[in-house]
Design an enzyme around this catalytic site. Sequence first.
Site, mmCIF file in Angstrom:
data_model
loop_
_atom_site.group_PDB
_atom_site.id
_atom_site.type_symbol
_atom_site.label_atom_id
_atom_site.label_comp_id
_atom_site.label_asym_id
_atom_site.label_seq_id
_atom_site.Cartn_x
_atom_site.Cartn_y
_atom_site.Cartn_z
ATOM 1 N N GLY A 39 93.967 -24.518 17.274
ATOM 2 C CA GLY A 39 94.777 -23.293 17.104
ATOM 3 C C GLY A 39 95.941 -23.578 15.800
ATOM 4 O O GLY A 39 96.737 -22.848 15.668
ATOM 5 N N ILE A 46 102.092 -22.258 17.154
ATOM 6 C CA ILE A 46 102.567 -22.728 18.264
ATOM 7 C C ILE A 46 101.715 -24.000 18.738
ATOM 8 O O ILE A 46 102.050 -24.887 19.232
ATOM 9 C CB ILE A 46 102.051 -21.737 19.583
ATOM 10 C CG1 ILE A 46 103.181 -20.423 19.400
ATOM 11 C CG2 ILE A 46 102.233 -22.174 20.887
ATOM 12 C CD1 ILE A 46 102.735 -19.230 20.193
ATOM 13 N N TYR A 175 101.145 -3.905 21.029
ATOM 14 C CA TYR A 175 100.180 -4.999 21.311
ATOM 15 C C TYR A 175 98.844 -4.668 21.634
ATOM 16 O O TYR A 175 97.891 -5.345 21.720
ATOM 17 C CB TYR A 175 101.096 -5.667 22.632
ATOM 18 C CG TYR A 175 100.693 -7.092 22.757
ATOM 19 C CD1 TYR A 175 100.825 -7.939 21.658
ATOM 20 C CD2 TYR A 175 99.929 -7.537 23.848
ATOM 21 C CE1 TYR A 175 100.460 -9.314 21.747
ATOM 22 C CE2 TYR A 175 99.757 -9.103 23.887
ATOM 23 C CZ TYR A 175 99.880 -9.756 22.921
ATOM 24 O OH TYR A 175 99.385 -11.307 23.012
ATOM 25 N N LYS A 182 94.770 -10.335 27.224
ATOM 26 C CA LYS A 182 95.725 -11.443 27.768
ATOM 27 C C LYS A 182 96.031 -11.420 29.336
ATOM 28 O O LYS A 182 96.079 -12.366 30.063
ATOM 29 C CB LYS A 182 96.891 -11.256 27.187
ATOM 30 C CG LYS A 182 97.201 -11.769 25.697
ATOM 31 C CD LYS A 182 97.097 -13.168 25.531
ATOM 32 C CE LYS A 182 97.343 -13.512 24.171
ATOM 33 N NZ LYS A 182 96.682 -14.717 23.741
ATOM 34 N N THR A 213 104.514 -15.728 13.575
ATOM 35 C CA THR A 213 103.351 -16.804 13.216
ATOM 36 C C THR A 213 102.479 -15.861 12.401
ATOM 37 O O THR A 213 102.665 -14.723 12.272
ATOM 38 C CB THR A 213 102.630 -17.421 14.666
ATOM 39 O OG1 THR A 213 102.331 -16.101 15.269
ATOM 40 C CG2 THR A 213 103.595 -18.189 15.141
ATOM 41 N N ALA A 215 99.558 -15.099 13.541
ATOM 42 C CA ALA A 215 98.864 -14.015 14.392
ATOM 43 C C ALA A 215 99.693 -12.837 14.596
ATOM 44 O O ALA A 215 99.381 -11.915 14.757
ATOM 45 C CB ALA A 215 98.414 -14.809 15.597
HETATM 46 N N1 LIG Z 1 103.392 -15.655 18.039
HETATM 47 C C1 LIG Z 1 103.756 -14.983 19.105
HETATM 48 O O1 LIG Z 1 104.661 -14.185 19.335
HETATM 49 C C2 LIG Z 1 103.012 -15.322 20.310
HETATM 50 C C3 LIG Z 1 103.466 -15.015 21.718
HETATM 51 C C4 LIG Z 1 102.898 -15.431 22.836
HETATM 52 C C5 LIG Z 1 101.601 -15.868 22.663
HETATM 53 N N2 LIG Z 1 100.924 -15.871 21.391
HETATM 54 C C6 LIG Z 1 99.772 -16.667 21.282
HETATM 55 O O2 LIG Z 1 99.574 -17.990 20.717
HETATM 56 C C7 LIG Z 1 98.230 -18.358 20.485
HETATM 57 C C8 LIG Z 1 98.449 -18.883 19.189
HETATM 58 O O3 LIG Z 1 98.904 -18.074 18.063
HETATM 59 P P1 LIG Z 1 100.259 -18.220 17.152
HETATM 60 O O4 LIG Z 1 101.165 -17.226 17.428
HETATM 61 O O5 LIG Z 1 100.431 -19.754 17.093
HETATM 62 O O6 LIG Z 1 99.425 -17.789 15.634
HETATM 63 P P2 LIG Z 1 98.539 -18.624 14.630
HETATM 64 O O7 LIG Z 1 98.201 -17.625 13.732
HETATM 65 O O8 LIG Z 1 99.538 -19.888 14.112
HETATM 66 O O9 LIG Z 1 97.363 -19.151 15.608
HETATM 67 C C9 LIG Z 1 96.227 -18.524 15.940
HETATM 68 C C10 LIG Z 1 95.141 -19.521 16.011
HETATM 69 O O10 LIG Z 1 93.921 -18.906 16.237
HETATM 70 C C11 LIG Z 1 93.041 -19.344 15.258
HETATM 71 N N3 LIG Z 1 91.698 -18.590 15.417
HETATM 72 C C12 LIG Z 1 91.275 -17.182 15.147
HETATM 73 N N4 LIG Z 1 90.307 -17.107 15.307
HETATM 74 C C13 LIG Z 1 89.568 -18.087 15.434
HETATM 75 C C14 LIG Z 1 87.977 -18.598 15.414
HETATM 76 N N5 LIG Z 1 87.167 -17.622 15.563
HETATM 77 N N6 LIG Z 1 87.861 -19.809 15.769
HETATM 78 C C15 LIG Z 1 88.732 -20.758 15.767
HETATM 79 N N7 LIG Z 1 90.178 -20.551 15.588
HETATM 80 C C16 LIG Z 1 90.479 -19.075 15.524
HETATM 81 C C17 LIG Z 1 93.562 -19.416 13.952
HETATM 82 O O11 LIG Z 1 92.943 -20.128 12.894
HETATM 83 C C18 LIG Z 1 94.802 -19.889 14.442
HETATM 84 O O12 LIG Z 1 95.048 -21.302 14.167
HETATM 85 C C19 LIG Z 1 97.561 -17.153 20.528
HETATM 86 O O13 LIG Z 1 96.868 -16.935 21.725
HETATM 87 C C20 LIG Z 1 98.522 -16.067 20.560
HETATM 88 O O14 LIG Z 1 98.382 -14.688 20.956
HETATM 89 C C21 LIG Z 1 101.636 -15.724 20.419
#
Ligand SMILES: NC(=O)c1ccc[n+]([C@@H]2O[C@H](COP(=O)([O-])OP(=O)(O)OC[C@H]3O[C@@H](n4cnc5c(N)ncnc54)[C@H](O)[C@@H]3O)[C@@H](O)[C@H]2O)c1
Length: 274
Positions: A39, A46, A175, A182, A213, A215
């Site tokens: 990721g 993250i 959301y 989730k 981020t 996402a």
């Molecule tokens: N940013 C926030 O506020 C937040 C809060 C709580 C949870 N999260 C969760 O944290 C996790 C990471 O997200 P982030 O916020 O670091 O954003 P990010 O965009 O940096 O990371 C998301 C990742 O998902 C990967 N991804 C998406 N589709 C894919 C696929 N088909 N194959 C492989 N990889 C794929 C992307 O390449 C990316 O690296 C997610 O599950 C997100 O829901 C984010």
Amino acid sequence: MPPKLDLNNSLKIENKEKTLAIPPVKAKLLEGKRGLIVGIANENSIAWGCAKAFRAFGAELAVTYLNVEPLARESEAPIVMPLDVRTAGQMEAVFERIAHDWGNLDFVVHSIAFSPKDALQGRVADVSRDGFLTTMEVSCWTFIRMAHLAEPLMRDGGTLFTMTYYGSQMVVKNYNIMGVAKAALESAVRYLAAELGPKGIRVHAISPGPLATRAASGIPEFDTLLEKAKAKAPARSLVSVDDVGVTTAFLAHDAARLITGETLYVDGGYHIID
Ligand SMILES: NC(=O)c1ccc[n+]([C@@H]2O[C@H](COP(=O)([O-])OP(=O)(O)OC[C@H]3O[C@@H](n4cnc5c(N)ncnc54)[C@H](O)[C@@H]3O)[C@@H](O)[C@H]2O)c1
């Protein structure tokens, strides 16, 4: 009124402060442990916060990338592989390579989620079958699959992590369908923890507060969510990817061996406040 946050500015500050990709830490608490981190898209991911923390505590990493090779050299990972979880065979190939090169695995960090724009930005009541299935496949099923593929490699036990969000428990504006995914993910964590616990494999969901981020940029009015989080959280602070990384790394340590099945909030306490 909470103070208005300047997102661009806070990101700049974070980047300016970043002098070393992997910060030096004396206590190599995870020395000898090997794990997979999925990721990392960029330095705001993250998963990148997790990679930095696990490396700083001495763990060895395998990392994957979706489109462009991410920060691979800086993560000092001996195994760097492409992975689109929607491409048949790629997930298996990553675990086969780990089995071949390492023969065992101590932790997996699943930090990916995806929902097509029309599914994410519409009402749950209107979601299409395709939008629902894609959201669930990438954001939930892939974690279950990674647990399945990791199990035979975690001969000495291990820890599986995924990233979730408070929108699974409460209706958080904008959301939408991701909250549904989730909720399923957090439930999967509990079932996997029960099934794999007898083998010494622990399973956790980490629930960070909002972070700017890539996402998160798909969620409308995200800056309002950030402002609210900062104003309401007991810590009066937003979290950083480093905060999430060190918490995750802590749970991979043997000292946390009797903690499993948790959804652990790293949100400055936001979730306890009405
Ligand atoms: N940013 C926030 O506020 C937040 C809060 C709580 C949870 N999260 C969760 O944290 C996790 C990471 O997200 P982030 O916020 O670091 O954003 P990010 O965009 O940096 O990371 C998301 C990742 O998902 C990967 N991804 C998406 N589709 C894919 C696929 N088909 N194959 C492989 N990889 C794929 C992307 O390449 C990316 O690296 C997610 O599950 C997100 O829901 C984010």
